[in-house]
Design an enzyme around this catalytic site. Structure first.
Site, mmCIF file in Angstrom:
data_model
loop_
_atom_site.group_PDB
_atom_site.id
_atom_site.type_symbol
_atom_site.label_atom_id
_atom_site.label_comp_id
_atom_site.label_asym_id
_atom_site.label_seq_id
_atom_site.Cartn_x
_atom_site.Cartn_y
_atom_site.Cartn_z
ATOM 1 N N ASP A 12 0.861 -1.183 0.000
ATOM 2 C CA ASP A 12 0.000 0.000 0.000
ATOM 3 C C ASP A 12 0.897 1.233 0.000
ATOM 4 O O ASP A 12 1.679 1.437 0.935
ATOM 5 C CB ASP A 12 -0.903 -0.018 1.238
ATOM 6 C CG ASP A 12 -2.038 0.996 1.149
ATOM 7 O OD1 ASP A 12 -2.169 1.649 0.099
ATOM 8 O OD2 ASP A 12 -2.785 1.116 2.138
ATOM 9 N N ASP A 106 -2.668 2.405 -6.259
ATOM 10 C CA ASP A 106 -1.618 2.445 -5.234
ATOM 11 C C ASP A 106 -1.635 1.260 -4.287
ATOM 12 O O ASP A 106 -0.988 1.304 -3.233
ATOM 13 C CB ASP A 106 -1.751 3.736 -4.425
ATOM 14 C CG ASP A 106 -3.068 3.821 -3.661
ATOM 15 O OD1 ASP A 106 -4.048 3.193 -4.099
ATOM 16 O OD2 ASP A 106 -3.116 4.514 -2.631
ATOM 17 N N GLU A 107 -2.310 0.188 -4.649
ATOM 18 C CA GLU A 107 -2.488 -0.907 -3.697
ATOM 19 C C GLU A 107 -2.637 -2.227 -4.449
ATOM 20 O O GLU A 107 -3.296 -2.297 -5.478
ATOM 21 C CB GLU A 107 -3.752 -0.610 -2.889
ATOM 22 C CG GLU A 107 -4.029 -1.512 -1.742
ATOM 23 C CD GLU A 107 -5.312 -1.111 -1.022
ATOM 24 O OE1 GLU A 107 -5.642 -1.787 -0.036
ATOM 25 O OE2 GLU A 107 -6.002 -0.146 -1.446
#
Length: 362
Positions: A12, A106-107
């Site tokens: 993350d 983003d993860e």
């Protein structure tokens, strides 16, 4: 022969959008930054850690964020830049495993049970990935490592920002026991409230419930809740997880009340959603209209068809059909959204069903 213990990493990025802006504009570093627009109808898309100290959070109205943090600096989003950086990050992941499940720009989850590069542990792999991301993008990431997806995601929050945490095999049940159920991925605010009303506040409280009790109150989700209370989650990392829906929503500068303005907004949204559908060579059988009034009351209305929608016109007509019973509006609207779900590939779509679809509205 027993199955090997899975090794799952959840990566993350730390305050991703805001961190990209601080990286690219040095004078923003160390200052409270919100990605979004500082206007009456603006919403915070992301907040730097400096802004979060004041209580600024994503999805917060910009005016509320500004009141909480008068020194807050708003920066307009640059999604083309975020997508490019995300591609760099995913290229790092791909050096270690092909089994990658993106959750957003983003993860992502990574299954490194059988990694491409020989490393002594998933912990070492996570450390290398985070170091490579920083070296190549200048951004920090946090990582959670465990034997299933649920625990890996919990673990990635445990040492944020710029850290990592491991929940080893056998430790999951004890780890979740004292955590509030509202912190569990898969338990949203509404479900957490319902659980609290039943006296379920922590993982330990959840574990004390029988499966029958959970089924009675939570239906199909009960099996998942029963498992995670014990640190169990059999879901695999899905590298080619199919998209479930395509949608677009807009918060308007001026409230919408007149039918003419509402229908014009639906036409624009329909064109945008249909463009996204054609770009992905897909469509769907279910159309959902989302509407939010000025008092933030929210409604959704859906309709499903035997075959996928075949044009922007059909999508617009469906949205109008869903809106019609709500007219005249009791109060102005600040947000409208249209989503297509129950998706099918272009090959599965019938050649032309637009006329039969529109005939439903006659």
């Amino acid at each position: 022969m027993t199955e090997p213990v899975r090794r799952i990493i959840h990566i993350d990025m730390d305050a991703f959008y805001a961190s990209v802006e601080q990286r690219d504009t040095p004078e923003l570093r160390g200052r409270p930054v919100a990605v979004g627009r500082s206007q009456e109808r603006g919403v915070v898309a992301a907040a730097s850690y400096e802004a979060r100290k004041f209580g600024v959070r994503s999805a917060m109205p910009s005016l509320v964020a500004q009141r909480k943090c008068p020194e807050l600096i708003f920066v307009p989003p640059r999604f083309d830049v975020y997508r490019a950086v995300s591609a760099q990050i995913h290229a790092v992941f791909a050096r270690y495993t092909p089994i990658i499940q993106p959750l957003s720009l983003d993860e992502a989850y990574l299954d490194v049970t059988d990694p491409l590069l020989p490393r002594p542990s998933a912990t070492a792999i996570a450390q290398e990935i985070r170091a490579a991301i920083y070296a190549e993008t200048g951004l920090t990431a946090s990582a959670g490592i465990s034997y299933n997806k649920f625990l890996a995601k919990l673990a990635s929050d445990y040492r944020k920002p710029d850290g990592q945490f491991v929940i080893p095999p056998g430790a999951g049940e004890a780890f979740v026991a004292d955590l509030p159920v509202g912190s569990f991925h898969g338990v949203g605010p509404a479900t957490a409230t319902r659980m609290n009303a039943l006296g379920i506040y922590t993982g330990a409280d959840l574990r004390r419930q029988t499966l029958d009790t959970l089924v009675r109150h939570f239906g199909k989700a009960a099996t998942f809740y029963y498992g995670i209370a014990r640190g169990e989650d059999p879901r695999p990392v899905e590298p080619h997880r199919p998209r479930k829906s395509i949608g677009k929503e807009t918060t308007y500068e001026k409230d919408l009340l007149q039918e003419e303005a509402l229908f014009a907004a639906l036409a624009t949204l329909s064109q945008s959603v249909w463009h996204a559908c054609t770009r992905r060579q897909t469509s769907g059988r279910t159309v959902t209209l989302k509407l939010r009034y000025v008092n933030f009351q929210q409604l959704t209305r859906s309709r499903s068809f035997p075959d996928p929608v075949t044009s922007a016109i059909a999508l617009e007509e469906t949205a109008r059909f869903l809106l019609h019973p709500l007219l005249p509006l009791p109060r102005p609207v600040r947000l409208l959204g249209i989503t297509v779900s129950s998706l099918a590939s272009a090959e599965e779509k019938p050649a032309s069903r637009q006329l039969s679809l529109l005939s439903n509205f006659e």
